[in-house]
Structures are given as structure tokens and as C-alpha cells.
Design a protein around this motif. Structure first.
Motif, PDB file in Angstrom:
ATOM      1  N   TRP A   1      -6.737 -14.585 -54.026  1.00 27.14           N
ATOM      2  CA  TRP A   1      -7.269 -13.600 -53.084  1.00 27.14           C
ATOM      3  C   TRP A   1      -8.528 -12.950 -53.653  1.00 27.14           C
ATOM      4  O   TRP A   1      -9.451 -12.613 -52.923  1.00 27.14           O
ATOM      5  CB  TRP A   1      -6.219 -12.545 -52.730  1.00 27.14           C
ATOM      6  CG  TRP A   1      -5.846 -11.683 -53.908  1.00 27.14           C
ATOM      7  CD1 TRP A   1      -4.837 -11.899 -54.797  1.00 27.14           C
ATOM      8  CD2 TRP A   1      -6.504 -10.497 -54.345  1.00 27.14           C
ATOM      9  NE1 TRP A   1      -4.823 -10.916 -55.755  1.00 27.14           N
ATOM     10  CE2 TRP A   1      -5.838 -10.036 -55.506  1.00 27.14           C
ATOM     11  CE3 TRP A   1      -7.587  -9.763 -53.871  1.00 27.14           C
ATOM     12  CZ2 TRP A   1      -6.220  -8.889 -56.191  1.00 27.14           C
ATOM     13  CZ3 TRP A   1      -7.974  -8.610 -54.558  1.00 27.14           C
ATOM     14  CH2 TRP A   1      -7.287  -8.190 -55.703  1.00 27.14           C
ATOM     15  N   LEU A   2      -8.571 -12.793 -54.976  1.00 31.81           N
ATOM     16  CA  LEU A   2      -9.737 -12.172 -55.607  1.00 31.81           C
ATOM     17  C   LEU A   2     -10.967 -13.071 -55.474  1.00 31.81           C
ATOM     18  O   LEU A   2     -12.063 -12.601 -55.157  1.00 31.81           O
ATOM     19  CB  LEU A   2      -9.452 -11.866 -57.075  1.00 31.81           C
ATOM     20  CG  LEU A   2     -10.593 -11.204 -57.854  1.00 31.81           C
ATOM     21  CD1 LEU A   2     -11.018  -9.890 -57.214  1.00 31.81           C
ATOM     22  CD2 LEU A   2     -10.213 -10.998 -59.303  1.00 31.81           C
ATOM     23  N   ALA A   3     -10.797 -14.373 -55.702  1.00 30.07           N
ATOM     24  CA  ALA A   3     -11.922 -15.306 -55.560  1.00 30.07           C
ATOM     25  C   ALA A   3     -12.434 -15.296 -54.120  1.00 30.07           C
ATOM     26  O   ALA A   3     -13.647 -15.289 -53.887  1.00 30.07           O
ATOM     27  CB  ALA A   3     -11.494 -16.707 -55.975  1.00 30.07           C
ATOM     28  N   ASP A   4     -11.508 -15.290 -53.166  1.00 25.74           N
ATOM     29  CA  ASP A   4     -11.915 -15.247 -51.758  1.00 25.74           C
ATOM     30  C   ASP A   4     -12.663 -13.952 -51.451  1.00 25.74           C
ATOM     31  O   ASP A   4     -13.667 -13.958 -50.740  1.00 25.74           O
ATOM     32  CB  ASP A   4     -10.695 -15.396 -50.848  1.00 25.74           C
ATOM     33  CG  ASP A   4     -11.097 -15.504 -49.396  1.00 25.74           C
ATOM     34  OD1 ASP A   4     -11.922 -16.388 -49.068  1.00 25.74           O
ATOM     35  OD2 ASP A   4     -10.604 -14.695 -48.581  1.00 25.74           O
ATOM     36  N   ARG A   5     -12.206 -12.861 -51.987  1.00 27.64           N
ATOM     37  CA  ARG A   5     -12.863 -11.566 -51.757  1.00 27.64           C
ATOM     38  C   ARG A   5     -14.284 -11.551 -52.345  1.00 27.64           C
ATOM     39  O   ARG A   5     -15.208 -11.053 -51.719  1.00 27.64           O
ATOM     40  CB  ARG A   5     -12.032 -10.442 -52.358  1.00 27.64           C
ATOM     41  CG  ARG A   5     -12.626  -9.090 -52.190  1.00 27.64           C
ATOM     42  CD  ARG A   5     -11.584  -8.146 -51.695  1.00 27.64           C
ATOM     43  NE  ARG A   5     -12.127  -6.805 -51.713  1.00 27.64           N
ATOM     44  CZ  ARG A   5     -12.206  -6.070 -50.640  1.00 27.64           C
ATOM     45  NH1 ARG A   5     -11.768  -6.518 -49.501  1.00 27.64           N
ATOM     46  NH2 ARG A   5     -12.684  -4.851 -50.704  1.00 27.64           N
ATOM     47  N   VAL A   6     -14.453 -12.100 -53.537  1.00 29.23           N
ATOM     48  CA  VAL A   6     -15.780 -12.172 -54.156  1.00 29.23           C
ATOM     49  C   VAL A   6     -16.689 -13.071 -53.322  1.00 29.23           C
ATOM     50  O   VAL A   6     -17.866 -12.756 -53.105  1.00 29.23           O
ATOM     51  CB  VAL A   6     -15.691 -12.660 -55.616  1.00 29.23           C
ATOM     52  CG1 VAL A   6     -17.063 -12.962 -56.195  1.00 29.23           C
ATOM     53  CG2 VAL A   6     -14.968 -11.623 -56.467  1.00 29.23           C
ATOM     54  N   TYR A   7     -16.153 -14.174 -52.829  1.00 26.90           N
ATOM     55  CA  TYR A   7     -16.909 -15.081 -51.953  1.00 26.90           C
ATOM     56  C   TYR A   7     -17.393 -14.336 -50.705  1.00 26.90           C
ATOM     57  O   TYR A   7     -18.577 -14.383 -50.355  1.00 26.90           O
ATOM     58  CB  TYR A   7     -16.010 -16.265 -51.574  1.00 26.90           C
ATOM     59  CG  TYR A   7     -16.559 -17.179 -50.510  1.00 26.90           C
ATOM     60  CD1 TYR A   7     -17.447 -18.203 -50.831  1.00 26.90           C
ATOM     61  CD2 TYR A   7     -16.165 -17.047 -49.180  1.00 26.90           C
ATOM     62  CE1 TYR A   7     -17.938 -19.053 -49.864  1.00 26.90           C
ATOM     63  CE2 TYR A   7     -16.653 -17.901 -48.204  1.00 26.90           C
ATOM     64  CZ  TYR A   7     -17.533 -18.892 -48.546  1.00 26.90           C
ATOM     65  OH  TYR A   7     -18.018 -19.745 -47.580  1.00 26.90           O
TER      66      TYR A   7
END
Length: 104
Positions: A3-9
């Protein structure tokens, strides 16, 4: 994908769009690029008649950002790049980066 990678994206895309708007750039293309990473979005922006591409790719929790633009040989005077050429070049760069990720 975390979820963190998606949020940064998503935040990177939001920042790119906001920066383009505040800098007076016109976003002439904003679309997903299927088959490139888990998620990929390409933005083609123009300013003063010159265009460039920002490509944001998410793969295996790694964020890859590519800006493709051209300058003259005599300095930082921008050269125009047709959208299809810019997209092809940025996509090729991203594919090279993704290949490196899959082998590491």
C-alpha cells in the motif's frame, strides 16, 4: 505491491500534475501504459510549444520515474519531441530499468 508503494506512486503522479499546472505547462496526454510494470502512467506536457514526457512506473515496490526531453547541442534550448517519439523513448528506458530490477 504494498500500500505504501502504491501511495508513493499516486503521490508522484499528483505532484507531477500539480507542478505542470503551476509552471504553466499544458498536459496534452495522460494515460496508463499497459504491460509496463504493475502500474505505469505517462504524462506528455508542453510549454512554449516544446513537449516532454514524464513516465512513472511501479514494479515490485520500486518506483521508476523517467523524464524524456531534448535540448540543442548548444545548451539548454529545448527541442520539440513528437509525442509518439517521446513515449517510445521513455518506454524503452523504463523497460531497461525494469529488466535490471528483474535480474537483481
Amino acid at each position: 505491491m504494498s500500500w505504501l508503494a502504491d501511495r508513493v506512486y499516486q503521490q508522484t503522479l499528483s505532484s507531477d500534475r500539480t507542478l505542470a499546472a503551476t509552471a504553466g505547462m499544458k498536459i496534452t496526454d495522460d494515460h496508463a501504459v499497459p504491460g509496463l510494470g504493475e502500474k505505469a502512467t505517462l504524462l506528455y506536457t508542453t510549454i512554449s510549444g516544446f513537449g516532454h514526457v514524464d513516465l512513472v512506473v511501479l514494479q515490485r515496490n520500486a518506483l521508476i520515474t523517467i523524464r524524456y526531453e531534448a535540448h540543442t547541442l548548444s545548451g539548454f534550448t529545448l527541442k520539440d519531441i513528437p509525442p509518439t517519439d517521446a513515449e517510445a523513448a521513455a518506454t524503452a528506458c523504463a523497460q531497461d530499468a525494469l529488466a535490471t530490477l528483474t535480474t537483481s
